[in-house]
Design an enzyme around this catalytic site. Structure first.
Site, mmCIF file in Angstrom:
data_model
loop_
_atom_site.group_PDB
_atom_site.id
_atom_site.type_symbol
_atom_site.label_atom_id
_atom_site.label_comp_id
_atom_site.label_asym_id
_atom_site.label_seq_id
_atom_site.Cartn_x
_atom_site.Cartn_y
_atom_site.Cartn_z
ATOM 1 N N LYS A 70 0.781 -1.550 -0.130
ATOM 2 C CA LYS A 70 -0.167 0.231 0.021
ATOM 3 C C LYS A 70 0.468 0.920 0.353
ATOM 4 O O LYS A 70 0.329 2.253 -0.377
ATOM 5 C CB LYS A 70 -0.943 0.258 1.583
ATOM 6 C CG LYS A 70 -1.925 -0.726 0.997
ATOM 7 C CD LYS A 70 -3.019 -1.176 1.872
ATOM 8 C CE LYS A 70 -4.389 -2.006 2.077
ATOM 9 N NZ LYS A 70 -5.179 -2.340 3.235
ATOM 10 N N ASP A 107 -10.169 3.031 1.996
ATOM 11 C CA ASP A 107 -10.196 1.919 3.456
ATOM 12 C C ASP A 107 -10.944 2.755 4.403
ATOM 13 O O ASP A 107 -12.320 2.491 4.859
ATOM 14 C CB ASP A 107 -9.390 1.599 3.991
ATOM 15 C CG ASP A 107 -8.277 0.450 3.525
ATOM 16 O OD1 ASP A 107 -9.141 -0.343 2.873
ATOM 17 O OD2 ASP A 107 -7.137 0.653 3.399
ATOM 18 N N GLY A 132 -4.711 0.884 18.706
ATOM 19 C CA GLY A 132 -3.556 0.586 17.805
ATOM 20 C C GLY A 132 -3.463 1.857 17.062
ATOM 21 O O GLY A 132 -4.182 3.468 17.117
ATOM 22 N N GLY A 134 -1.579 2.137 13.294
ATOM 23 C CA GLY A 134 -0.760 1.646 12.451
ATOM 24 C C GLY A 134 -1.186 2.037 11.184
ATOM 25 O O GLY A 134 -1.707 3.351 11.681
ATOM 26 N N THR A 158 2.718 1.381 22.289
ATOM 27 C CA THR A 158 3.701 1.598 22.432
ATOM 28 C C THR A 158 2.953 3.575 22.305
ATOM 29 O O THR A 158 2.658 3.533 20.960
ATOM 30 C CB THR A 158 4.408 1.832 20.659
ATOM 31 O OG1 THR A 158 4.765 -0.477 20.907
ATOM 32 C CG2 THR A 158 5.475 1.488 21.114
HETATM 33 P P1 ATR Z 1 -1.707 -2.795 10.080
HETATM 34 O O1 ATR Z 1 -1.262 -1.164 9.127
HETATM 35 O O2 ATR Z 1 -2.674 -2.808 9.252
HETATM 36 O O3 ATR Z 1 -2.865 -1.176 11.192
HETATM 37 P P2 ATR Z 1 0.286 -2.022 11.830
HETATM 38 O O4 ATR Z 1 1.198 -0.721 10.966
HETATM 39 O O5 ATR Z 1 1.330 -3.371 11.988
HETATM 40 O O6 ATR Z 1 -0.889 -2.858 11.157
HETATM 41 O O7 ATR Z 1 -0.205 -1.594 13.187
HETATM 42 C C1 ATR Z 1 -0.646 -2.820 14.270
HETATM 43 C C2 ATR Z 1 -0.993 -2.153 15.295
HETATM 44 O O8 ATR Z 1 -1.407 -3.130 16.081
HETATM 45 C C3 ATR Z 1 -0.348 -1.554 16.138
HETATM 46 O O9 ATR Z 1 -0.219 -0.584 16.988
HETATM 47 C C4 ATR Z 1 0.514 -2.339 17.328
HETATM 48 O O10 ATR Z 1 1.081 -1.961 18.638
HETATM 49 P P3 ATR Z 1 2.708 -2.130 18.339
HETATM 50 O O11 ATR Z 1 2.443 -0.352 17.916
HETATM 51 O O12 ATR Z 1 2.374 -1.311 20.521
HETATM 52 O O13 ATR Z 1 3.225 -2.794 17.728
HETATM 53 C C5 ATR Z 1 -1.278 -3.133 17.437
HETATM 54 N N1 ATR Z 1 -0.549 -4.105 17.938
HETATM 55 C C6 ATR Z 1 0.117 -5.427 17.314
HETATM 56 N N2 ATR Z 1 -0.414 -6.623 18.347
HETATM 57 C C7 ATR Z 1 -0.596 -6.498 19.622
HETATM 58 C C8 ATR Z 1 -0.701 -7.032 21.004
HETATM 59 N N3 ATR Z 1 -0.905 -7.731 20.639
HETATM 60 N N4 ATR Z 1 -1.437 -5.719 21.728
HETATM 61 C C9 ATR Z 1 -2.297 -4.297 21.274
HETATM 62 N N5 ATR Z 1 -1.797 -3.727 20.493
HETATM 63 C C10 ATR Z 1 -1.115 -4.439 18.769
#
Ligand code: ATR
Length: 291
Positions: A70, A107, A132, A134, A158
């Site tokens: 993307k 999206d 989240g 991301g 994070t």
């Molecule tokens: P996308 O582009 O699909 O949104 P991404 O950029 O990898 O995917 O983002 C994933 C999100 O899910 C992030 O906010 C991540 O938190 P971190 O920034 O702390 O990594 C969150 N995430 C993934 N696994 C997680 C978990 N087990 N518990 C809480 N948050 C999670």
């Protein structure tokens, strides 16, 4: 009878074999008697530039773009629309009549359309929490702001990423002249809605997706019927997060609608026609229920 020129569309992803987009778009073309075909192209990230050039050379009329491409496709396009730029990702590429490739992102708009159609929520009077930070959170955040949501908060495991996203969304809101309040909520594994009265709570992470269906992004407590709990995950259709929210009396909104509506909006960019929403939803739903 008017002759309609055959056209070719598709999706670029890696892996892409399990994408439900070909099934959904081909069913729509068939229902509307359009001589179009939609193909899944498995493109290795090293070859993405060649795939975009190939689109030009072969006259592919439009593609969806999925993980992990993307962002990678963006430098090779002729134009990127404003929202896709703000999101920093493209999920739809359209070849226009001059042969120029234009990037869009459906999206966030797809998510909001699905949310409103299923829950009738009034975003102009809604305080929302994004779980989240991301790419998905960014796309949804931009469209919550565009839809007039007065308060948007972000919580993320994070914290730094939540702060970066909040700053980006705040900047976008200012540029557009939106008066939304953007905040960061410190990460807690339990969110008590009595203490933090959100009307909309959205899981934008992939936590709870098959095969880890028992996992919850966070625990929610003291929910009630005035709260909408939403999840972008659609496999399973009803995640544990939503099941738990439903037990507490909240209204729930699953991720399937976002997938269908992003496809519907892409269909409209590709063909210039309204897509057959019910047919697109039924073919995907039946497939997911069978498997
Ligand atoms: P996308 O582009 O699909 O949104 P991404 O950029 O990898 O995917 O983002 C994933 C999100 O899910 C992030 O906010 C991540 O938190 P971190 O920034 O702390 O990594 C969150 N995430 C993934 N696994 C997680 C978990 N087990 N518990 C809480 N948050 C999670």
């Amino acid at each position: 009878m008017k002759h309609v020129k055959p056209r070719l569309f598709g999706v670029l992803g890696h892996p892409v074999a399990h994408s439900l987009s070909p099934m959904m778009h081909n069913a729509a073309y068939e229902a509307l008697h359009m001589p179009y075909h939609y193909h899944a192209y498995d493109v290795h990230p090293d070859h993405i530039q060649h795939a975009i050039q190939g689109m030009r050379a072969l006259g592919v009329d439009g593609v969806n773009v999925t993980i992990p491409h993307k962002q990678l496709v963006m430098p090779y396009l002729d134009e990127i629309d404003e929202e896709a730029q703000a999101i920093g990702a493209v999920n739809t590429i359209v070849r226009d009549e001059q042969g120029r490739l234009i990037g869009y992102n459906t999206d966030g708009a797809g998510y909001v359309k699905s949310l409103i159609s299923e829950t009738k929520i009034e975003l102009k009077h809604t305080s929302a929490l994004l779980i989240g930070a991301g790419g998905a959170a960014k796309a949804l955040g931009i469209y919550l702001l565009k839809s007039g949501c007065p308060q948007v908060s972000i919580t993320n495991r994070t914290q730094e990423k939540a702060e970066q996203l909040a700053a980006h969304l705040q900047q976008y809101a200012q540029k557009q002249g939106y008066s939304s309040d953007m905040t960061v909520t410190p990460w807690k594994t339990n969110i008590d809605v009595t203490a933090q009265p959100y009307q909309l709570i959205i899981n934008t992470t992939s936590v709870g997706m098959w095969p880890h269906t028992e996992q919850l992004p966070v625990q929610l407590t003291n929910l009630h019927e005035q709260v909408v709990v939403s999840d972008i995950v659609y496999n399973p259709l009803q995640t544990s997060f939503l099941e738990e929210a439903h037990k507490q009396g909240a209204m729930t909104h699953g991720g399937l609608g976002m997938f269908i509506f992003q496809g519907l909006l892409s269909f409209e960019y590709f063909t210039g026609e309204h897509g057959p929403l019910d047919i697109m939803r039924t073919v995907v739903l039946e497939h997911l229920e069978r498997n």
